[in-house]
Write a protein that holds these residues in place. Structure first.
Motif, PDB file in Angstrom:
ATOM      1  N   ARG A   1      -4.442   4.883   4.119  1.00 31.88           N
ATOM      2  CA  ARG A   1      -5.490   4.742   3.370  1.00 31.88           C
ATOM      3  C   ARG A   1      -6.345   6.191   3.409  1.00 31.88           C
ATOM      4  NH1 ARG A   1      -8.344  -0.979   3.500  1.00 31.88           N
ATOM      5  NH2 ARG A   1     -10.147  -0.589   2.013  1.00 31.88           N
TER       6      ARG A   1
ATOM      7  N   ARG B   1     -11.874   2.014  -1.659  1.00 29.89           N
ATOM      8  CA  ARG B   1     -11.436   1.050  -2.222  1.00 29.89           C
ATOM      9  C   ARG B   1     -12.733   0.647  -3.291  1.00 29.89           C
ATOM     10  NH1 ARG B   1      -6.256  -0.812  -0.342  1.00 29.89           N
ATOM     11  NH2 ARG B   1      -5.573   1.177   0.411  1.00 29.89           N
TER      12      ARG B   1
ATOM     13  N   MET C   1       0.923  -1.312  -0.089  1.00 32.46           N
ATOM     14  CA  MET C   1       0.031   0.150   0.049  1.00 32.46           C
ATOM     15  C   MET C   1       0.971   1.372   0.057  1.00 32.46           C
ATOM     16  SD  MET C   1      -2.837   1.237   2.622  1.00 32.46           S
ATOM     17  CE  MET C   1      -2.695  -0.447   3.694  1.00 32.46           C
TER      18      MET C   1
ATOM     19  N   ARG D   1     -12.268   7.298  -2.378  1.00 30.68           N
ATOM     20  CA  ARG D   1     -12.094   6.225  -3.438  1.00 30.68           C
ATOM     21  C   ARG D   1     -10.970   5.495  -2.885  1.00 30.68           C
ATOM     22  NH1 ARG D   1     -11.146   6.518  -9.982  1.00 30.68           N
ATOM     23  NH2 ARG D   1     -13.308   6.033 -10.090  1.00 30.68           N
ATOM     24  N   SER D   2     -10.021   6.126  -2.375  1.00 31.58           N
ATOM     25  CA  SER D   2      -8.760   5.617  -1.788  1.00 31.58           C
ATOM     26  C   SER D   2      -8.912   4.932  -0.623  1.00 31.58           C
ATOM     27  CB  SER D   2      -7.536   6.285  -1.858  1.00 31.58           C
ATOM     28  OG  SER D   2      -6.808   6.054  -0.727  1.00 31.58           O
TER      29      SER D   2
ATOM     30  N   GLN E   1      -4.669   3.205 -11.697  1.00 34.36           N
ATOM     31  CA  GLN E   1      -4.671   2.733 -10.328  1.00 34.36           C
ATOM     32  C   GLN E   1      -6.155   1.957 -10.309  1.00 34.36           C
ATOM     33  OE1 GLN E   1      -4.784   5.438  -6.884  1.00 34.36           O
ATOM     34  NE2 GLN E   1      -3.295   4.160  -5.769  1.00 34.36           N
ATOM     35  N   ASP E   2      -5.795   0.684 -10.021  1.00 35.05           N
ATOM     36  CA  ASP E   2      -6.941  -0.345  -9.640  1.00 35.05           C
ATOM     37  C   ASP E   2      -7.700   0.218  -8.796  1.00 35.05           C
ATOM     38  OD1 ASP E   2      -7.921  -3.392 -10.508  1.00 35.05           O
ATOM     39  OD2 ASP E   2      -8.099  -2.650  -8.330  1.00 35.05           O
ATOM     40  N   VAL E   3      -9.095   0.467  -8.836  1.00 34.91           N
ATOM     41  CA  VAL E   3      -9.752   1.133  -7.355  1.00 34.91           C
ATOM     42  C   VAL E   3      -9.682   0.103  -6.342  1.00 34.91           C
ATOM     43  CG1 VAL E   3     -12.200   1.801  -6.822  1.00 34.91           C
ATOM     44  CG2 VAL E   3     -10.947   2.580  -9.142  1.00 34.91           C
ATOM     45  N   ALA E   4      -9.824  -1.377  -6.622  1.00 34.64           N
ATOM     46  CA  ALA E   4     -10.284  -2.152  -5.371  1.00 34.64           C
ATOM     47  C   ALA E   4      -8.695  -2.419  -4.632  1.00 34.64           C
ATOM     48  CB  ALA E   4     -10.890  -3.443  -6.098  1.00 34.64           C
ATOM     49  N   THR E   5      -7.612  -2.582  -5.502  1.00 32.31           N
ATOM     50  CA  THR E   5      -6.188  -3.018  -4.980  1.00 32.31           C
ATOM     51  C   THR E   5      -5.513  -1.640  -4.868  1.00 32.31           C
ATOM     52  OG1 THR E   5      -5.385  -3.541  -7.038  1.00 32.31           O
ATOM     53  CG2 THR E   5      -6.698  -5.105  -5.865  1.00 32.31           C
ATOM     54  N   GLU E   6      -5.623  -0.837  -5.526  1.00 29.76           N
ATOM     55  CA  GLU E   6      -4.631   0.226  -5.425  1.00 29.76           C
ATOM     56  C   GLU E   6      -3.283  -0.112  -6.535  1.00 29.76           C
ATOM     57  OE1 GLU E   6      -4.105   3.041  -2.430  1.00 29.76           O
ATOM     58  OE2 GLU E   6      -6.041   3.691  -2.905  1.00 29.76           O
TER      59      GLU E   6
END
Lengths: 134, 134, 134, 134, 134, 134
Positions: free
Chosen positions: D5, D47, D1, D43-44, E93-98
């Motif tokens: 978050r 997720r 990450m 959104r971050s 950037q993938d929204v679910a996994t970043e």
């Protein structure tokens, strides 16, 4: 010189930012593109800056879809002492054949201005007319 | 109902994004704002969607400076079976006195359309005319 | 004078350029439109230029779809020596019935400024309040 | 990450298209940029997609001049079952020293939505909070 | 100081106004966003204003869909007397996994300029290099 | 057919919305305009849709001032099985003499795509080359 004085061609792609909620070119955007063409056609004829004084009749023959190539052609149909009329014709260009289908037609009266945007008399304009229009 | 059918008022501030290189409202932007007014005036009269079919004469009486308040008023001058004419008058509003000075005048012919953007006949339009114009 | 001091109405069509990837009005665009309304409401009350000092609570009651007519109304709820509070209420207007459904509500604190954008004291503002609010 | 978050940083240059007629960042544009930051911060954290439900108080401490580097930082201050509060702080960055001077502060309440833009319950959100906020 | 000199990160949401008629980020918009990143990266390295002199090779690895989070990172790969090279890498950037998937890569040559936009020699730039790159 | 396949000319006026804080055309806007030209040049050559795969070197020879007429010309220098290289040359046109001064030069690699934006093989492209380039 390149081509006839006052005759310019603009080409534009219709992107989402130009469309209305039907997914076609918004009429107001079409007028804005035609105004830009008229400005450039007038500037090319006058060889100096111009502003719009009047928009004559403009016809919208058909909707223009998102993604279309729009071709705008100008020519000068009248030139007076300080003003001139620029005709603008807008066509959608078929991507496969490059055939042009006329969708927009209008005329715009432009006035020659100096660097501060004030109208100016056009001594040289009269000569330009006799030279190139008549 | 609020006010006369087809009569709407738009208010806009002239920001840098609307100006040309003289620091005044670009003619093409003026036409775009007037088109939006004509669209909303037509929509209000028809109580349904409309598209622009024709822009009649538009006059630009004076340049509009950056930062001006621009007030656009519409009214419907003619309504036929499927089309109507929306007149748009644009004024600069003096900030101190709120007096309006007319700088733009034009008329736009709008056509009633269905949800897909196709022209539709206006049965109810005729009644609207007899009710509110005559 | 036209209507109550500080009360202006803006009308806007939601076009693709205003939307997010859900096809509805982007929240940031809604705030921009409300800010323009607050600026014009403040300018109308003060009869001079204003800048935004603070945005109070703004509520987004419902998404606003592409193609909607958005009507923004302002009124001044408080006026101090150099600042004032402009309330903005945004409604979607039903195309068929012209009924208004409130979707946006907020308030904005504006400060009166001079031509250079610097805050100025508002001698005349106090009178304006006693005249028109109280 | 990458980082905490919900904490994202946006950087923007203030261009003429963002300014008002004073040559500074228009308040409505500032709100639009802060909304984009709040959207990305939300959104971050979630997720997944979010929409704006409420804009809390936003303060404008100083005008932001044309050409400035504007840095917007977000953090999440509260997370509930389906909504969360994103704080946004905007600073002008001095070009020579890179020192940050805070000019904008606000908070935005965002709601988690599914692919169609409808609110959704946030089972995983509660865990995210206990993990990373508490 | 915050991070390495010349390394900045921009984050953007792909909205309808950035897309072409395929519903993906228009290549020209991608270049505009990368240019803004290169400008900010160059400004951060030089601690003064810069203009673009040359755009080196830019690769577009994959289309970027509407609604994507686009992350642009810069670093300075070369610094001369008055110019420097800023590398820009753009990732979705993938929204679910970043997780970041690289979609754009390019380099831009920037020139340090004074307040009037004229190139200036960079005495302090040489020191900056020996300090931070070598 | 009109002119050589793949050769199109775009004309643009540099308005405030295209400028940076020096009052000249922002480099990113120049790249966006060149990309539009490359797209239209590629579309004209391929007689179908194209997307950008790579931007080769682009040179910025001189700043372009607000109000300039910018003329962009394209030609195709290479055509392969599914991709082609479009050269774009941008000139400022002197208003009084219409002389062109080259300010921008670049090349863009475009790929032919089908209606869904997916790359497609270009059987007919090879013939087009032998016909018109060789």
């Amino acid at each position: 010189m390149q081509g006839t004085r006052g005759s310019v061609r603009l080409i534009e792609v219709v992107f989402p930012e130009h469309t209305n909620h039907y997914g076609t070119l918004f009429g107001g955007q079409a007028l804005q593109l035609m105004s830009k063409a008229a400005f450039l056609g007038g500037r090319s004829f006058v060889r100096g800056d111009v502003v719009m004084a009047r928009c004559g009749e403009v016809l919208f023959h058909a909707p223009v879809r998102l993604g279309s190539t729009l071709v705008l052609d100008t020519h000068v149909s009248r030139a007076g002492r300080s003003s001139l009329t620029v005709c603008v014709r807008g066509c959608v260009q078929d991507v496969a054949t490059e055939a042009l289908a006329c969708v927009l037609e209008g005329e715009f009266e432009m006035v020659a201005v100096d660097a501060a945007g004030r109208p100016r008399r056009m001594a040289r304009l009269a000569e330009a007319i006799s030279e190139e229009i008549v």
